[in-house]
Design an enzyme around this catalytic site. Structure first.
Site, PDB file in Angstrom:
ATOM      1  N   GLU A   1      26.075   8.918 -21.058  1.00 24.35           N
ATOM      2  CA  GLU A   1      27.055   9.935 -21.464  1.00 24.35           C
ATOM      3  C   GLU A   1      26.383  11.005 -22.321  1.00 24.35           C
ATOM      4  OE1 GLU A   1      31.684   9.192 -21.938  1.00 24.35           O
ATOM      5  OE2 GLU A   1      30.739   8.941 -23.869  1.00 24.35           O
TER       6      GLU A   1
ATOM      7  N   HIS B   1      17.169 -14.199 -10.515  1.00 20.27           N
ATOM      8  CA  HIS B   1      17.699 -14.842  -9.311  1.00 20.27           C
ATOM      9  C   HIS B   1      18.731 -13.946  -8.638  1.00 20.27           C
ATOM     10  CE1 HIS B   1      15.565 -18.484 -10.436  1.00 20.27           C
ATOM     11  NE2 HIS B   1      15.851 -18.094 -11.656  1.00 20.27           N
TER      12      HIS B   1
ATOM     13  N   LYS C   1      39.281  13.326 -16.071  1.00 21.28           N
ATOM     14  CA  LYS C   1      40.563  13.094 -16.747  1.00 21.28           C
ATOM     15  C   LYS C   1      41.592  14.115 -16.269  1.00 21.28           C
ATOM     16  CE  LYS C   1      38.909  11.313 -21.183  1.00 21.28           C
ATOM     17  NZ  LYS C   1      38.677  11.688 -22.574  1.00 21.28           N
TER      18      LYS C   1
END
Ligand SMILES: O=P(O)(O)OC[C@H]1O[C@](O)(CO)[C@@H](O)[C@@H]1O
Length: 624
Positions: free
Chosen positions: A404, A433, A538
């Site tokens: 950000e 793994h 937004k």
């Protein structure tokens, strides 16, 4: 709690205030037929880094034309492999912070002396900028804000006595409040437990990630209050958290955190929790705590509804660097974590990372490595691998802090640079793994940050599960083995070592990366302290919800006709005066239909043209 409220929320010192794309994967071949402006070998044979570096140099050179950065002295050769030379490099470059017991090893990043020399003066400029920032410069020019998270752990540094008082009085309030909650002096009104036993933390982004990381890293096995989080507007997720509390809802302290006080996900979480309280016959206000800027929507709601307490967030602390404000400190203190130790660790690291001697400044060394490894343009991703379960969330925390901050379209001079540094990772050896296969042998688009913790277990608990070998020895072996195996295949890495996971070392790690981000941002000339890209998403989300309301109004009108007039998607879009939004309208209808919203969609969702929609009931009142 009136006294606390007046101390923490109505202090005269609290002034109301006015209100990326993924980095280029350098070795990936372009899709067949896909135009590309980059001319580089489709896939090269070994040594891999030669191709990667030469392409990256092109990218860097390209971006420097548009106001970007260049990577001085980057060689067209593989990494040093001679063991003796490598050992010398290790010893020469090893950084150690004696008081913190923290080491930084940058020897497995292949930067050259020439690169170091050429970057040195640029770092001096970054140090100047950082000094200005710490003295109260408007380091976030777009938002006209100071950037003061470093003051949180050393209030002596604040540019005004006013801010110093703010920080100190808030810290006192946090400690007092936490003591009173933990000791049972402040009780939940309707719980048989007689004291608060749980925290429900509602918040998102920087208002959740720091507290989550700290809780996972440092909360004792049996904390005085257990914490859980609502960090999304996912109804099922919220239900799950509330359901798990069961009757303990009555002894749950709900901490709602939002700097802006208007983030929809957080507001929704609050409304959902308040509903659960109502349904349980509980008085939310007696158990609610707000952490927010004074006079925000959240602050006003908490004040008007008479919540148990309110704590301030400061205008000059960004969400992603707020973990050492009330945002992180209050939940930590309530879990029995020594917050003053966290602050001390951060303060010690801050001091070390103010050094203008690049070799002796661990944050600067990290920024140097990032610049080298990712060509100053984010051409490689940073994979964070803590070899310690309790540090699992560090990579997630860093993801926001770094991405950000660094992921920006424009630099400070207004050039389009599309900067970034991608961060991901979980923990070792678990990831060995999962995806380490690709790191070792696959696409070479990353460098690794190993986080090593020397102390395996608290003293006195260890045992040998085979002669001479403990469980922790295995973890150690996996880390060292992975580091070596990656390096042998020209995969670069940084290693950060701490003695133990303690409040002090966690505070230091956070401060180390905060400073590294600040210095790196300054090197690549971007504003690390705003997030304009998030606003676009937004805003678009708000538009979708507004469109949904129009769709509902149109459908209601059609459904109130006699006979009911089912509409095709085209008709709905026309009636909404939004023919260009037909795909979104289809998605809105499909979502509502899947959620029993009194909406009847005839036809098949898989063939949108066949769909005809109407509402199961007409709302006459909504027509006017
Ligand atoms: O604390 P707030 O204002 O609710 O914001 C939450 C998060 O949203 C952002 O503003 C954008 O995602 C983050 O920077 C911030 O941490």
């Amino acid at each position: 709690m009136a006294s606390l409220s007046s101390l923490c929320s109505s202090s005269p010192s609290l002034k109301p205030k006015p209100a990326a794309s993924l980095p280029k994967t350098v070795l990936n071949p372009p899709f067949p037929g896909k135009p590309t402006s980059l001319s580089f070998p489709i896939r090269s044979s070994k040594p891999l880094d030669v191709a990667a570096h030469s392409v990256a140099r092109e990218i860097a050179a390209d971006s420097s034309k548009s106001g970007g950065n260049s990577v001085p002295g980057k060689p067209k050769k593989g990494l040093e492999k001679d063991p003796q030379a490598l050992w010398r490099r290790y010893v020469d470059w090893l950084y150690q912070h004696k008081d913190l017991g923290l080491y930084l090893d940058v020897s497995r990043i292949g930067f050259t002396d020439e690169f170091f020399r050429e970057m040195e003066p640029r770092f001096q400029q970054s140090f100047d900028a950082m000094e200005g920032l710490e003295k109260g410069a408007i380091a976030n020019p777009d938002e006209g804000r100071m950037v003061g998270h470093y003051w949180l752990r050393n209030s002596e540094l604040t540019p005004t006595p006013f801010l110093k008082t703010q920080i100190e009085s808030t810290l006192d309030c946090i400690c007092t409040f936490a003591d009173e909650i933990v000791s049972g002096k402040i009780k939940p009104p309707a719980s048989e437990a007689g004291r608060f036993t749980q925290i429900m933390a509602v918040g998102i982004g920087g208002s959740a990630l720091g507290p989550q990381f700290v809780a996972e890293a440092l909360a004792p096995d049996n904390p005085p209050l257990k914490i859980r989080f609502i960090d999304n507007t996912d109804p099922a997720g919220i239900d799950h958290q509330v359901a798990q509390l069961g009757s303990e809802l009555a002894s749950t302290l709900v901490i709602v955190t939002s700097k802006s006080g208007g983030t929809p996900e957080t507001r929704n979480g609050l409304l959902e929790v308040q509903k659960a309280f109502r349904e349980a016959g509980l008085d939310f206000a007696k158990q609610g705590v707000a952490i927010t800027q004074e006079n925000s929507l959240l602050d006003n709601t908490a004040r008007i509804e008479g919540w148990l307490a309110r704590f301030p967030m400061f205008d000059w602390v960004g969400g992603r660097t707020s973990v050492m404000s009330a945002v992180g400190l209050l939940p930590a203190a309530l879990q029995g974590i020594d917050i003053r130790e966290m602050l001390t660790g951060a303060a010690l690291m801050d001091e070390a990372t103010r050094s203008r001697d690049l070799r002796n400044n661990p944050a600067a060394l990290l920024a140097l490595c990032w610049y080298w490894a990712s060509d100053g343009v984010g051409s490689k991703d940073m994979v964070v691998l803590p070899y310690k379960d309790s540090l699992l969330l560090f990579s997630r925390y860093l993801q926001q802090l770094v991405m950000e901050s660094i992921g920006k379209e424009f630099d400070l001079d207004g050039n389009r640079v599309n900067q970034g540094l991608t961060v991901y990772g979980n923990k070792g050896s678990t990831d060995q793994h999962a995806y380490i296969q690709q790191l070792r042998e696959g696409v070479h688009n990353f460098f690794v940050t190993f986080i090593e913790v020397l102390r395996d277990r608290p003293p006195g608990h260890d045992w040998e599960l085979e002669p001479g070998v403990t469980c922790g020895d295995y973890l150690f072996g996996m880390l060292q083995g992975t580091r070596s195996a990656l390096y042998a295949n020209d995969r670069e890495s940084v290693s950060v070592t701490v003695q133990e996971v303690t409040p002090r070392s966690v505070g230091a790690l956070i401060a180390l990366y905060e400073r590294a981000v600040g210095l790196y941002a300054s090197l690549v000339n971007i504003n690390a302290y705003h997030q304009p890209g998030v606003e676009a998403g937004k805003k678009a989300a708000g538009e979708v919800l507004a469109l949904q309301k129009r769709v509902l109004a149109v459908l209601n009108e059609a459904s109130c006709k006699d006979p009911v007039e089912p509409l095709t998607l085209e008709e709905v879009a026309d009636h909404c005066h939004a023919p260009e939004d037909i795909e979104m309208i289809y998605k809105i209808i499909a979502h509502m239909a899947a959620n029993d919203r009194a909406l009847i969609a005839d036809g098949h969702c898989g063939s949108p043209r066949s769909i005809k929609v109407y509402l199961g009931e007409c709302n006459v009142d909504a027509l006017y």
